[in-house]
Design a protein around this motif. Structure first.
Motif, PDB file in Angstrom:
ATOM      1  N   LEU A   1       0.822  -1.205   0.000  1.00 61.71           N
ATOM      2  CA  LEU A   1       0.000   0.000   0.000  1.00 61.71           C
ATOM      3  C   LEU A   1       0.860   1.261   0.000  1.00 61.71           C
ATOM      4  CD1 LEU A   1      -3.020   0.343  -0.123  1.00 61.71           C
ATOM      5  CD2 LEU A   1      -3.050   0.692   2.336  1.00 61.71           C
TER       6      LEU A   1
ATOM      7  N   LEU B   1      -4.834  -7.285   2.175  1.00 66.04           N
ATOM      8  CA  LEU B   1      -4.810  -5.997   1.477  1.00 66.04           C
ATOM      9  C   LEU B   1      -4.745  -4.825   2.439  1.00 66.04           C
ATOM     10  CD1 LEU B   1      -7.468  -6.675  -1.270  1.00 66.04           C
ATOM     11  CD2 LEU B   1      -5.146  -5.934  -1.707  1.00 66.04           C
ATOM     12  N   ILE B   2      -5.577  -4.854   3.494  1.00 68.82           N
ATOM     13  CA  ILE B   2      -5.705  -3.676   4.361  1.00 68.82           C
ATOM     14  C   ILE B   2      -4.844  -3.813   5.625  1.00 68.82           C
ATOM     15  CG2 ILE B   2      -7.341  -2.146   5.529  1.00 68.82           C
ATOM     16  CD1 ILE B   2      -7.979  -2.301   2.588  1.00 68.82           C
TER      17      ILE B   2
ATOM     18  N   ILE C   1      -0.602  -5.415  -1.209  1.00 71.64           N
ATOM     19  CA  ILE C   1      -1.503  -5.332  -2.360  1.00 71.64           C
ATOM     20  C   ILE C   1      -1.288  -6.516  -3.300  1.00 71.64           C
ATOM     21  CG2 ILE C   1      -2.176  -3.928  -4.353  1.00 71.64           C
ATOM     22  CD1 ILE C   1      -2.906  -2.507  -1.879  1.00 71.64           C
TER      23      ILE C   1
END
Lengths: 277, 335
Positions: free
Chosen positions: B74, B294-295, B300
């Protein structure tokens, strides 16, 4: 003759009882939420849970002081109706085209449409977020209308397509012989005949838009935030304030529940007149 | 009213002109010319939808698949390296790494499938039953219909929270109720106990989405021809037999569609699981796994690889389902 009448009546009573029991069981959690919203935080945590208590409005007063409910509600209304309208404008012609001018590619188009629903939203969040940022669509109602329309389009097209498939082609042939254009066929023939199915499609889309929380949370900040974002703002930092959370949840659901109740009669009427054959 | 009548007139006169013009060329040419025009219009009607969906389906999908082959994070979303299949499977220092070697991923796949199969089957059966009840005439039908649709009309964020509260091991009404009914002997932490948590999630999901199945089935029931039933009633055929021989085949196309959409949503289930149990390993599903990567971990590349696998799995299952039901889907179109 009398026994037949009696057995009919018994049957109605049985069905009604069954239906009411099912409805009560299904409705109970909502009832509990509404009840909790009128409790003080202390009453909400009583063990065993209380059915009878002194109701209070303090949770609603607190919410009214803290956030502008009507701002969020208005956003929800605009976004839901806007994207339902846009969705129907795209879905009805597309479904007409697929149902009455079927080609070899129709089936694969239908399947391809489903592929938009095969990725987890979080998987496409980053690309969509960047795109929205570049297009200046972040935290705008237009942005959410676009995304909701496209998210719900596959199910709308599929539903309208299924309803159109049920309509005999002869009816359209007749209109065609009278010189109707495709737009007139849709507007004058298909819409009146299929209005029951179309009404449920509209209702479905409205509800899906109203409830959507993933994109509304990630693509809005404040100015375009709908009610789901308001609920979320109450739940994260103070998860233990159940009475307030219940109150804000009740407020978030109230408009769609009232709307559902009002349109339910329309829907039933539309549905029962919708039968063609 | 005025507007529509003028458009009608305008369109009719245009159509007349067109047919007059082609009438000179002969009858057959007129027909094919008109129908060719019609087919062209039909294609034009289809285009906006295809263009719109191409935008949401095509581009982000390709981008996600692409990112799945990179080591993007990210913080370095613009500078990343191409790593091939490393996110999926890689052999390094005598150990297998990557998504396909991660036990937790397979746990997520298994949980998702288990949840989807059970909850969609239960929802379909219950939805049809409820639709049949709601289709009959009885006093207060409108109110009951509205009440039954409510769970589905409530945002999942709200209902998941609400159920979390009701299922609370100390303050929840469910434990209180079950204790009083002597169904359980001591309070159960429904959303924590590994033995009950998946069943709990399925129950809440069923509660929430059965109305969806019921609404779609009800709409299909109301589109049915009434004369079949009259005929069946006159012949004195048993209602259960009428249901399996007449009603079910007729509502099958609508049911097939409803099940496809429920299946797609169930396979990607996220908010219910995440709100009720957060990142718990007992209930991890594919979407929660992808979100975590992802978070939470900001990977990513790895998260996109998980999303891609999820996509492939859902795609394969949908294809299999469509293939299995195609015969019925096609057959009923001719009725």
């Amino acid at each position: 003759m009398l026994t037949l009448k009696q057995s009919r009546r018994l049957q109605t009573v049985l069905i009604a009882t069954l239906a009411w029991l099912v409805a009560l069981a299904i409705f109970f959690p909502i009832f509990w939420m509404i009840l909790t919203s009128f409790k003080t935080e202390i009453d909400a945590f009583a063990t065993p849970p209380q059915l009878f208590f002194t109701p209070t409005l303090e949770n609603y007063v607190h919410i009214d002081e803290r956030s502008d409910y009507f701002h969020f509600a208005w956003n929800s209304v605009v976004i839901s109706f806007g994207s339902t309208l846009a969705g129907m404008l795209l879905a009805v012609p597309a479904a007409y085209s697929m149902a009455f001018f079927e080609t070899k590619r129709t089936k694969s188009t239908l399947l391809w449409m489903l592929s938009t629903k095969m990725l987890p939203p979080v998987g496409v969040l980053v690309p969509i977020y960047l795109l929205f940022k570049d297009a200046g669509l972040l935290d705008t109602k237009t942005g959410l209308v676009i995304i909701y329309t496209l998210i719900n389009l596959p199910i709308m097209v599929w539903m309208v397509y299924t309803y159109f498939k049920e309509i005999p082609k002869d009816i359209l042939e007749a209109a065609r012989l009278d010189g109707a254009t495709p737009a007139q066929e849709i507007y004058r023939v298909l819409l009146p005949i299929g209005k029951g199915g179309l009404a449920s499609t509209v209702l479905l889309s409205l509800i899906l838009c109203w409830n959507e929380a993933f994109w509304s949370l990630n693509l809005t900040a404040s100015s375009a935030a709908p009610l789901t974002a308001m609920v979320a703002s109450y739940s994260s930092p103070e998860g233990l304030f159940w009475a307030k959370l219940s109150a804000v949840s009740t407020l978030a659901c109230a408009p769609i529940l009232i709307f559902g109740w009002l349109s339910q009669k329309q829907l039933v009427r539309g549905l029962s007149f919708g039968a063609v054959k | 009213m005025d507007i529509t009548s003028t458009t009608t007139q305008g369109a009719t006169s245009a159509a007349t002109k067109r047919s007059l013009r082609s009438a000179r060329k002969g009858g057959r040419a007129q027909l094919s010319g008109l129908s060719r025009q019609r087919i062209r219009t039909a294609w034009l009607f289809l285009l906006p939808m295809i263009a719109g969906l191409g935008f949401v389906a095509g581009w982000p999908l390709l981008r996600t698949i692409y990112l799945g082959f990179t080591d993007a994070t990210l913080s370095s979303i613009d500078s990343y390296a191409f790593v091939g299949f490393e996110n999926y499977l890689v052999y390094d220092n005598g150990e297998w790494y990557g998504l396909l070697a991660d036990g937790l991923w397979w746990q997520a796949v298994w949980n998702t499938l288990y949840l989807t199969v059970l909850s969609v089957s239960i929802e379909t059966v219950l939805g049809v039953l409820i639709a049949l009840i709601l289709h009959a005439k009885f006093p207060g039908r409108g109110l009951v219909r509205a009440a039954i649709l409510i769970p589905w009309a409530i945002p999942t964020v709200v209902s998941a929270k609400m159920w979390g509260w009701m299922l609370h091991d100390q303050f929840g009404i469910i434990n209180d109720l079950f204790l009083k009914l002597h169904l359980i002997s001591e309070p159960i932490a429904w959303t924590v106990n590994p033995d009950t948590v998946l069943g709990t999630i399925i129950a809440v999901d069923v509660w929430k989405t059965t109305p969806f199945m019921a609404l779609l089935t009800l709409a299909a029931l109301q589109m049915l021809p009434k004369d079949c039933y009259e005929a069946a009633r006159v012949d004195g055929i048993h209602p259960v037999k009428v249901f399996f021989k007449v009603t079910l085949p007729l509502i099958k196309p609508a049911l097939v569609v409803a099940v496809v959409f429920r299946m797609l949503d169930a396979l990607r289930i996220f908010d219910l699981v995440y709100i009720l149990t957060s990142n718990s390993e007992d209930t991890i599903v594919m979407s929660v796994y992808a979100r975590q990567a992802l978070i939470d971990f900001q990977q990513i590349g790895y998260g996109s690889a998980a999303s891609t696998l999820l996509f492939l799995l859902v795609f394969g299952l949908t294809l299999a389902y469509i293939f299995a039901t195609r015969l019925k889907l096609d057959g009923s179109g001719d009725h």
